[in-house]
Design a protein around this motif. Structure first.
Motif, PDB file in Angstrom:
ATOM      1  N   ASP A 222      -6.418 -20.907 -33.532  1.00 23.09           N
ATOM      2  CA  ASP A 222      -7.594 -20.632 -32.699  1.00 23.09           C
ATOM      3  C   ASP A 222      -7.407 -19.342 -31.904  1.00 23.09           C
ATOM      4  N   LEU A 223      -6.245 -19.189 -31.305  1.00 26.56           N
ATOM      5  CA  LEU A 223      -5.958 -17.987 -30.520  1.00 26.56           C
ATOM      6  C   LEU A 223      -6.014 -16.739 -31.391  1.00 26.56           C
ATOM      7  N   VAL A 224      -5.409 -16.802 -32.564  1.00 30.49           N
ATOM      8  CA  VAL A 224      -5.374 -15.642 -33.462  1.00 30.49           C
ATOM      9  C   VAL A 224      -6.775 -15.286 -33.951  1.00 30.49           C
ATOM     10  N   VAL A 225      -7.533 -16.289 -34.390  1.00 30.17           N
ATOM     11  CA  VAL A 225      -8.866 -16.029 -34.948  1.00 30.17           C
ATOM     12  C   VAL A 225      -9.807 -15.481 -33.892  1.00 30.17           C
ATOM     13  N   ILE A 226      -9.832 -16.105 -32.717  1.00 28.01           N
ATOM     14  CA  ILE A 226     -10.746 -15.656 -31.658  1.00 28.01           C
ATOM     15  C   ILE A 226     -10.396 -14.243 -31.213  1.00 28.01           C
ATOM     16  N   SER A 227      -9.105 -13.943 -31.079  1.00 24.29           N
ATOM     17  CA  SER A 227      -8.685 -12.597 -30.687  1.00 24.29           C
ATOM     18  C   SER A 227      -8.988 -11.587 -31.789  1.00 24.29           C
ATOM     19  N   PHE A 228      -8.776 -11.982 -33.052  1.00 23.57           N
ATOM     20  CA  PHE A 228      -9.045 -11.060 -34.163  1.00 23.57           C
ATOM     21  C   PHE A 228     -10.529 -10.745 -34.269  1.00 23.57           C
ATOM     22  N   ILE A 229     -11.384 -11.750 -34.095  1.00 26.64           N
ATOM     23  CA  ILE A 229     -12.833 -11.505 -34.160  1.00 26.64           C
ATOM     24  C   ILE A 229     -13.241 -10.488 -33.101  1.00 26.64           C
ATOM     25  N   PHE A 230     -12.697 -10.650 -31.890  1.00 31.47           N
ATOM     26  CA  PHE A 230     -13.023  -9.697 -30.820  1.00 31.47           C
ATOM     27  C   PHE A 230     -12.549  -8.290 -31.171  1.00 31.47           C
ATOM     28  N   PHE A 231     -11.321  -8.179 -31.676  1.00 33.68           N
ATOM     29  CA  PHE A 231     -10.783  -6.868 -32.040  1.00 33.68           C
ATOM     30  C   PHE A 231     -11.562  -6.261 -33.200  1.00 33.68           C
ATOM     31  N   PHE A 232     -11.957  -7.086 -34.172  1.00 33.46           N
ATOM     32  CA  PHE A 232     -12.687  -6.594 -35.338  1.00 33.46           C
ATOM     33  C   PHE A 232     -14.055  -6.048 -34.946  1.00 33.46           C
ATOM     34  N   LEU A 233     -14.722  -6.688 -33.989  1.00 28.49           N
ATOM     35  CA  LEU A 233     -16.068  -6.257 -33.592  1.00 28.49           C
ATOM     36  C   LEU A 233     -16.048  -5.056 -32.656  1.00 28.49           C
ATOM     37  N   GLN A 234     -14.976  -4.912 -31.836  1.00 28.48           N
ATOM     38  CA  GLN A 234     -14.920  -3.803 -30.877  1.00 28.48           C
ATOM     39  C   GLN A 234     -13.511  -3.211 -30.832  1.00 28.48           C
ATOM     40  N   PRO A 235     -13.031  -2.631 -31.926  1.00 23.49           N
ATOM     41  CA  PRO A 235     -11.650  -2.134 -31.935  1.00 23.49           C
ATOM     42  C   PRO A 235     -11.417  -0.942 -31.020  1.00 23.49           C
ATOM     43  N   THR A 236     -12.450  -0.123 -30.771  1.00 30.42           N
ATOM     44  CA  THR A 236     -12.229   1.122 -30.020  1.00 30.42           C
ATOM     45  C   THR A 236     -12.158   0.911 -28.525  1.00 30.42           C
ATOM     46  N   VAL A 237     -12.602  -0.231 -28.024  1.00 26.22           N
ATOM     47  CA  VAL A 237     -12.615  -0.426 -26.573  1.00 26.22           C
ATOM     48  C   VAL A 237     -11.429  -1.279 -26.107  1.00 26.22           C
ATOM     49  N   ASN A 238     -10.566  -1.646 -27.025  1.00 21.57           N
ATOM     50  CA  ASN A 238      -9.467  -2.536 -26.650  1.00 21.57           C
ATOM     51  C   ASN A 238      -8.307  -1.816 -25.987  1.00 21.57           C
ATOM     52  N   TRP A 239      -8.097  -0.519 -26.360  1.00 22.09           N
ATOM     53  CA  TRP A 239      -6.895   0.139 -25.885  1.00 22.09           C
ATOM     54  C   TRP A 239      -7.146   1.540 -25.316  1.00 22.09           C
ATOM     55  N   THR A 240      -8.330   2.128 -25.567  1.00 25.23           N
ATOM     56  CA  THR A 240      -8.465   3.582 -25.385  1.00 25.23           C
ATOM     57  C   THR A 240      -8.987   4.023 -24.032  1.00 25.23           C
ATOM     58  N   GLN A 241      -9.585   3.118 -23.228  1.00 24.87           N
ATOM     59  CA  GLN A 241     -10.145   3.531 -21.947  1.00 24.87           C
ATOM     60  C   GLN A 241      -9.031   3.755 -20.915  1.00 24.87           C
ATOM     61  N   ASP A 242      -9.004   4.966 -20.347  1.00 24.78           N
ATOM     62  CA  ASP A 242      -7.926   5.302 -19.417  1.00 24.78           C
ATOM     63  C   ASP A 242      -8.011   4.518 -18.114  1.00 24.78           C
ATOM     64  N   PHE A 243      -9.241   4.215 -17.666  1.00 19.41           N
ATOM     65  CA  PHE A 243      -9.379   3.592 -16.349  1.00 19.41           C
ATOM     66  C   PHE A 243      -9.207   2.078 -16.403  1.00 19.41           C
ATOM     67  N   ILE A 244      -9.103   1.520 -17.588  1.00 10.54           N
ATOM     68  CA  ILE A 244      -8.962   0.070 -17.708  1.00 10.54           C
ATOM     69  C   ILE A 244      -7.538  -0.343 -17.331  1.00 10.54           C
ATOM     70  N   ASN A 245      -7.436  -1.275 -16.413  1.00  5.38           N
ATOM     71  CA  ASN A 245      -6.118  -1.728 -15.973  1.00  5.38           C
ATOM     72  C   ASN A 245      -5.469  -2.646 -17.012  1.00  5.38           C
ATOM     73  N   ILE A 246      -6.265  -3.531 -17.604  1.00  6.93           N
ATOM     74  CA  ILE A 246      -5.752  -4.477 -18.591  1.00  6.93           C
ATOM     75  C   ILE A 246      -6.563  -4.326 -19.873  1.00  6.93           C
ATOM     76  N   PRO A 247      -5.940  -4.135 -21.016  1.00  5.49           N
ATOM     77  CA  PRO A 247      -6.682  -4.041 -22.275  1.00  5.49           C
ATOM     78  C   PRO A 247      -7.548  -5.282 -22.486  1.00  5.49           C
ATOM     79  N   SER A 248      -8.758  -5.081 -22.990  1.00  4.33           N
ATOM     80  CA  SER A 248      -9.713  -6.182 -23.144  1.00  4.33           C
ATOM     81  C   SER A 248      -9.190  -7.269 -24.061  1.00  4.33           C
ATOM     82  N   LEU A 249      -8.470  -6.876 -25.114  1.00  4.30           N
ATOM     83  CA  LEU A 249      -7.938  -7.868 -26.036  1.00  4.30           C
ATOM     84  C   LEU A 249      -6.951  -8.787 -25.337  1.00  4.30           C
TER      85      LEU A 249
END
Length: 477
Positions: free
Chosen positions: A30-57
């Motif tokens: 469940d953890l893997v699938v739910i996290s993968f679906i989120f990453f698959f739908l929005q891969p560019t916003v998970n790691w690239t924002q400089d001002f984000i304190n915690i990655p969304s994933l």
């Protein structure tokens, strides 16, 4: 004997895939699938924002990791009701979505996410949880009906208790329990044998011999031999304690409303049959939750409360608020507030209390609308703020009805071990409105006591969400 035990565990499936191993696997999946679906739908916003304190994933994974196991959806693969599981999955997933969105807001990253992608993730995650958990249990139930993934039982008890116990297993074959043998303290020659049930193997001596040669997953007993001072009576517990099987006590005298919890007074072990086991911290959390939601509700709904007050005031002569004495926590009487929905009867104190029923001419036109939508209950938000009631709990009944039903239903007064609520498990389960027959009130009481046994803050949230889908009811008059 130990090698027999090990061989039995291998052959019975305990060392193969079963409900427990599936639950452990599903926690990870469940953890893997739910996290993968989120990453698959929005891969560019998970790691690239400089001002984000915690990655969304990370946020999605952490919330999922902690909320899903706490909800209880991985427990009792063999016993859980599919309808209750469906409700738990819905409320749990909704809680995860709300927590994730709140975390994004606090993390100042909500603006970077696509609303369409978040919606698709929410829908996909819900479909995954429902399909995987429901289908897994349906699969397990199917194979258990044909005899696979079963658990073996040895029963010790009197014939009538055994027949009742066997009926539970035969009526629910999806549980996957199979009785290998049973033994009785009664004289075997006088026991009526049902051709569909195993033949009684004998008394205590035969039970001892049988256990020397056989191993079962579970031993269930409903009869405890009486202890006679000075006698050389064999000890059942010495015998059962010398096995590696799971031991269950299934007293024939129990009723559905009871719950069995262990307690100790000094060195004396006890079994708690009724009662609400909440820690001080849990009571504080529930009270804070009630205050937060009820105060916010009064503020947000104030225009509606004012509008309804005006309608009630001009609908018929009488007060806007109807006050009635009801039992609260530990039987303490309090004033329960409701919008008045009936015409004022000057002789109300001289006639027996009568429940509202369909087509009741005592109800005003405005009151009929309020009752239909459960809006007449809104003033009880003030009862919650005061502390007389909780948002979720057993619905309080009129004192006259308490006096009637506590004499007819065993465990009825145990409803007041916790605060009464504006809504409860009974109401969202369909047990609301007029109780024309005793069985209707019994079903309501059973649901209230089930709520006490299963209480958690997540269950309160689940019931609150479910309440919105049951506001309009044909049973509300």
């Amino acid at each position: 004997m130990l090698y027999k035990i090990h061989d039995h565990f291998k052959s019975s499936g305990w060392l193969d895939i079963n409900g427990n191993s599936i639950a452990r696997f599903q926690r990870i999946l469940d953890l893997v699938v739910i996290s993968f679906i989120f990453f698959f739908l929005q891969p560019t916003v998970n790691w690239t924002q400089d001002f984000i304190n915690i990655p969304s994933l990370y946020i999605v994974s952490i919330v999922t990791l902690f909320v899903l196991p706490y909800s209880g959806i991985y427990r009792s693969y063999r016993h859980k009701s599919l309808s209750r599981l469906f409700q738990k999955l819905n409320s749990t997933w909704l809680a995860i979505i709300c927590l994730v969105i709140l975390a994004f807001f606090l993390n100042k990253s909500s603006a970077t996410h696509s609303r369409i992608a978040i919606s698709l993730w929410a829908a996909s995650g819900w479909i995954w949880l429902i399909s995987s958990h429901i289908l897994t249990r349906l699969y397990l139930r199917r194979i258990r009906k044909i005899g696979r993934n079963s658990r073996t039982i040895l029963y010790w008890g009197e014939s009538q208790a055994f027949l009742d116990f066997s009926y539970q297993l035969s009526s629910n074959p999806w549980l996957g329990y199979r009785i290998l043998s049973w033994f009785s303290p009664e004289n075997v020659d006088h026991i009526h044998q049902n051709p569909k049930l195993p033949i009684c193997g004998g008394g205590f001596d035969q039970l001892k011999l049988w256990l020397d040669e056989n191993v079962v997953d579970c031993i269930v007993f409903s009869h405890v031999p009486s202890t006679i001072h000075g006698s050389n009576q064999p000890n059942l517990f010495d015998l059962l304690g010398n096995t590696c099987s799971r031991i269950l006590y299934a007293p024939h005298w129990c009723i559905d409303s009871m719950s069995f919890k262990s307690e100790s007074i000094g060195y004396q072990n006890c079994i708690e049959l009724w009662g609400l086991r909440q820690t001080y911290d849990e009571r504080i959390i529930k009270r804070l939750f009630d205050l937060l939601i009820s105060v916010a509700g009064v503020i947000v709904l104030f225009p509606l409360l004012l509008f309804i007050s005006i309608l009630v005031r001009f609908s018929s002569p009488g007060p806007v608020i109807f006050k009635q004495k009801r039992c609260g926590l530990q039987g303490k009487v309090f004033n329960c507030y409701k919008f008045r929905s009936m015409y004022v009867d000057p002789f109300v104190d001289t006639i027996p209390l009568k429940q509202a029923h369909k087509g009741d001419n005592r109800i005003t036109p405005v009151g009929r609308l309020l009752r239909r939508w459960s809006l007449d209950e809104l003033p009880q938000l003030f009862n919650v703020v005061i502390g007389d009631m909780s948002l979720v709990g057993p619905r309080p009944h009129a004192l006259e009805h308490d006096e009637i039903y506590r004499k007819l239903i065993t465990g009825y007064t145990q409803r007041y071990v916790c605060k009464p609520g504006m809504t409860g498990l009974a109401q969202v389960s369909g047990f609301r409105g007029e109780t024309k027959e005793l069985s209707a009130m019994e079903a309501r009481v059973m649901a209230d006591l089930e709520y006490q046994r299963e209480w958690s803050l997540l269950l309160d949230i689940e019931i609150l969400f479910s309440t919105f889908f049951t506001l309009v009811s044909s049973e509300a008059y």
